[in-house]
Scaffold this active site. Structure first.
Site, PDB file in Angstrom:
ATOM      1  N   ASN A  80       0.930  -1.104   0.040  1.00  0.00           N
ATOM      2  CA  ASN A  80       0.194  -0.103   0.041  1.00  0.00           C
ATOM      3  C   ASN A  80       1.181   1.076  -0.081  1.00  0.00           C
ATOM      4  OD1 ASN A  80       0.672   1.098   2.826  1.00  0.00           O
ATOM      5  ND2 ASN A  80      -0.176  -1.163   3.351  1.00  0.00           N
ATOM      6  N   ASP A 137      -3.219  -6.661   5.781  1.00  0.00           N
ATOM      7  CA  ASP A 137      -4.199  -7.582   6.510  1.00  0.00           C
ATOM      8  C   ASP A 137      -4.251  -8.801   5.822  1.00  0.00           C
ATOM      9  OD1 ASP A 137      -5.263  -5.421   8.406  1.00  0.00           O
ATOM     10  OD2 ASP A 137      -6.514  -4.745   6.716  1.00  0.00           O
ATOM     11  N   LYS A 172       9.489 -15.804 -11.446  1.00  0.00           N
ATOM     12  CA  LYS A 172       8.718 -14.942 -11.988  1.00  0.00           C
ATOM     13  C   LYS A 172       7.520 -15.687 -12.626  1.00  0.00           C
ATOM     14  CE  LYS A 172       8.234 -11.091 -15.199  1.00  0.00           C
ATOM     15  NZ  LYS A 172       8.645 -10.543 -16.452  1.00  0.00           N
ATOM     16  N   PHE A 190      -3.790   3.052  15.742  1.00  0.00           N
ATOM     17  CA  PHE A 190      -4.312   4.129  14.439  1.00  0.00           C
ATOM     18  C   PHE A 190      -5.037   3.290  13.840  1.00  0.00           C
ATOM     19  CE2 PHE A 190      -1.719   7.992  13.721  1.00  0.00           C
ATOM     20  CZ  PHE A 190      -0.785   7.950  14.786  1.00  0.00           C
ATOM     21  N   LYS A 240     -12.059  -0.281  17.319  1.00  0.00           N
ATOM     22  CA  LYS A 240     -10.783  -0.596  17.246  1.00  0.00           C
ATOM     23  C   LYS A 240      -9.994  -0.376  18.693  1.00  0.00           C
ATOM     24  CE  LYS A 240     -10.180  -0.502  12.264  1.00  0.00           C
ATOM     25  NZ  LYS A 240      -9.728   0.102  11.285  1.00  0.00           N
ATOM     26  N   LYS A 288      -9.125  -3.731  20.358  1.00  0.00           N
ATOM     27  CA  LYS A 288      -7.708  -4.067  20.349  1.00  0.00           C
ATOM     28  C   LYS A 288      -6.907  -3.760  21.709  1.00  0.00           C
ATOM     29  CE  LYS A 288      -7.262  -3.720  15.370  1.00  0.00           C
ATOM     30  NZ  LYS A 288      -6.262  -3.779  14.217  1.00  0.00           N
TER      31      LYS A 288
HETATM   32  N1  CTP Z   1      -2.620  -3.295  12.508  1.00  0.00           N
HETATM   33  C1  CTP Z   1      -1.778  -4.209  13.087  1.00  0.00           C
HETATM   34  N2  CTP Z   1      -1.678  -5.599  12.549  1.00  0.00           N
HETATM   35  C2  CTP Z   1      -2.252  -5.815  11.405  1.00  0.00           C
HETATM   36  C3  CTP Z   1      -3.346  -4.966  10.860  1.00  0.00           C
HETATM   37  C4  CTP Z   1      -3.507  -3.455  11.686  1.00  0.00           C
HETATM   38  O1  CTP Z   1      -0.773  -3.976  13.750  1.00  0.00           O
HETATM   39  N3  CTP Z   1      -2.308  -6.879  10.766  1.00  0.00           N
HETATM   40  C5  CTP Z   1      -2.693  -2.083  13.499  1.00  0.00           C
HETATM   41  C6  CTP Z   1      -2.358  -0.590  12.481  1.00  0.00           C
HETATM   42  O2  CTP Z   1      -0.926  -0.582  12.564  1.00  0.00           O
HETATM   43  C7  CTP Z   1      -3.066   0.182  13.222  1.00  0.00           C
HETATM   44  C8  CTP Z   1      -4.422  -0.344  13.868  1.00  0.00           C
HETATM   45  O3  CTP Z   1      -4.219  -1.987  13.798  1.00  0.00           O
HETATM   46  O4  CTP Z   1      -2.558   0.826  14.464  1.00  0.00           O
HETATM   47  C9  CTP Z   1      -5.606  -0.470  12.713  1.00  0.00           C
HETATM   48  O5  CTP Z   1      -5.343  -0.723  11.584  1.00  0.00           O
HETATM   49  P1  CTP Z   1      -6.346  -0.543  10.258  1.00  0.00           P
HETATM   50  O6  CTP Z   1      -5.782  -0.970   9.150  1.00  0.00           O
HETATM   51  O7  CTP Z   1      -7.005   0.729  10.615  1.00  0.00           O
HETATM   52  O8  CTP Z   1      -7.579  -1.468  10.676  1.00  0.00           O
HETATM   53  P2  CTP Z   1      -7.535  -3.147  10.911  1.00  0.00           P
HETATM   54  O9  CTP Z   1      -7.464  -3.556  12.185  1.00  0.00           O
HETATM   55  O10 CTP Z   1      -6.607  -3.756   9.641  1.00  0.00           O
HETATM   56  O11 CTP Z   1      -9.136  -3.305  10.272  1.00  0.00           O
HETATM   57  P3  CTP Z   1      -9.858  -3.088   8.927  1.00  0.00           P
HETATM   58  O12 CTP Z   1      -8.728  -3.113   7.968  1.00  0.00           O
HETATM   59  O13 CTP Z   1     -10.736  -4.187   8.805  1.00  0.00           O
HETATM   60  O14 CTP Z   1     -10.338  -1.568   8.959  1.00  0.00           O
END
Ligand code: CTP
Length: 411
Positions: free
Chosen positions: A219, A288, A298, A336, A350, A354
């Site tokens: 990303n 995620d 490749k 975040f 969240k 969390k």
């Molecule tokens: N985060 C993490 N590990 C993951 C996914 C997210 O530590 N595998 C942490 C990010 O660094 C951030 C927080 O979780 O502090 C929220 O991340 P975000 O991408 O907003 O949300 P997700 O929990 O991944 O949920 P969704 O994508 O369903 O919104």
């Protein structure tokens, strides 16, 4: 291009910049510019040797007030005030000498005050930051070594000169540290030290999930928000470790950086560090899902049937959630949330889900906020139920405010 976190909230702080006679004196104007950009007011003092390379007028034209040179009437840039040798002791918050030569280091170590710079430095009781530049033979000389050790013992902030080639063509240790490093060490000496003694873990940047030998899933996170948080915590006295996914950020040398690539590597690093950390701040845009790899080669176009390609993904472990589940008493966890809609609702879910103490949520995919932007518009929630909606702020300022809020939470 590499991004360096920088802070402009040092108005009210005054730096006295000392410049000695070295080729590296040509870099002192850049340092002056950095101090001014940080919001500091700056006075400058040039030794007579420094004035062989750069003139006081240059510093004055760039915004230094005043620029001192000689101590006695008739000397170049002598002060109008007969007590000019005491002025920094009365007005400056920090004294930074860059470049510092062997001669000036020797004077400082031994209490010699025979010119304006050495007299001002001797009278000054605040933090003294020294950034040497000299030929490696002068740096390695026994007298310089002894003087340097003496100044360290006395509590001066002593930056080691860099390795490389000198103006004279020789190789060795003696290069002026980068102006950015000198500036950050100087700002740290005048920043509030409310995080002193705390060990802070910051995750930042994207993660990169390999699919075949050359392609990955990721990303556009620049890592800037995390870099600003790591640098701000370090400026405020913390010992900081940043676990950074692939991104081009340059952190101050005082921050320990562990480079990782995938979410699994980031997870492993965070799990090792979390038990001994006081504060965890998870800004990384962790993927995620990771594609199930098809091998190290490749993947060829003609392997895709009918010109279509389906990639299968599996879920990555949630680092923040796992840290929340393993949080011991006294540890503070900051998460975040990157959202495209329903900011408050998702952020609340969240924060609680969390086990965070604080959560900074923002909308991504809009110009002034989120991925790859220099600013952020944050909605801040904490475990006490406080909700604050901040205006669009530079990420450095948002980071500073987040640490202000952590201090409030801990009191
Ligand atoms: N985060 C993490 N590990 C993951 C996914 C997210 O530590 N595998 C942490 C990010 O660094 C951030 C927080 O979780 O502090 C929220 O991340 P975000 O991408 O907003 O949300 P997700 O929990 O991944 O949920 P969704 O994508 O369903 O919104």
């Amino acid at each position: 291009m590499s991004v360096q976190p920088f802070f402009s909230n040092f108005s009210g702080k005054r730096v006295q910049l000392g410049v000695c006679g070295s080729v590296a004196a040509c870099k002192s104007p850049e340092l002056l510019r950095l101090f001014l950009s940080a919001g500091c007011s700056v006075g400058v003092t040039l030794t007579s040797a420094a004035q062989q390379f750069v003139r006081p007028l240059l510093f004055e034209a760039l915004g230094a007030a005043p620029a001192y040179g000689g101590m006695w009437p008739g000397e170049s840039a002598a002060p109008a005030d007969v007590f000019g040798h005491l002025e920094p002791a009365q007005n400056a918050d920090v004294f930074c000498i860059a470049p510092a030569t062997a001669n000036t280091i020797g004077k400082l170590a031994n209490g010699i005050a025979d010119d304006m710079l050495s007299a001002q430095a001797l009278a000054f009781k605040g933090p003294l930051v020294l950034a040497p530049a000299m030929n490696p033979r002068l740096w390695e000389a026994e007298a310089t070594r002894e003087n340097w050790e003496k100044l360290k013992r006395r509590g001066c902030v002593c930056l080691e000169p860099g390795l490389g080639s000198m103006a004279c063509g020789e190789e060795g240790q003696g290069r002026l540290p980068a102006p950015y490093e000198i500036c950050m060490r100087t700002l740290r000496a005048v920043a509030p030290q409310d995080l002193a003694g705390k060990s802070v873990l910051v995750t930042l940047g994207p993660t990169r999930e390999m699919w075949d030998g050359v392609r990955f899933w990721s990303n556009p996170s620049s890592g800037m928000m995390g870099a600003c948080l790591a640098a701000a915590a370090w400026l405020r006295g913390a010992e900081v470790t940043a676990v950074a996914g692939p991104c081009d950020v340059h952190l101050p040398e005082g921050v320990r950086v562990l480079q990782v690539r995938s979410a699994r590597e980031m997870f492993d690093a965070a799990m090792v560090l979390w038990p001994s950390a006081d504060i965890g701040c998870l800004t990384a845009a962790v993927a995620d899902f990771r594609p199930i790899p098809v091998g190290r080669e490749k993947y060829k176009k003609d392997q895709a049937a009918d010109g279509r390609l389906s990639v299968e993904f599996e879920i990555n472990a949630d680092i923040l959630r796992t840290m929340g589940e393993n949080k011991r008493k006294g540890q503070v966890l900051i998460g975040f949330a990157a959202e495209t809609s329903n900011l408050l609702e998702n952020a609340k879910r969240k924060l609680a889900g969390k086990n965070c103490d604080m959560l900074a949520a923002n909308i991504v995919g809009v110009p002034e906020s989120g991925f790859d932007s220099e600013t952020n518009r944050i909605l801040l929630l904490d475990r006490t139920g406080r909700e604050e909606s901040w205006p669009v702020l530079p990420k450095s300022e948002a980071a500073w405010r987040i640490w202000d809020h952590v201090s409030l939470l801990s009191t």
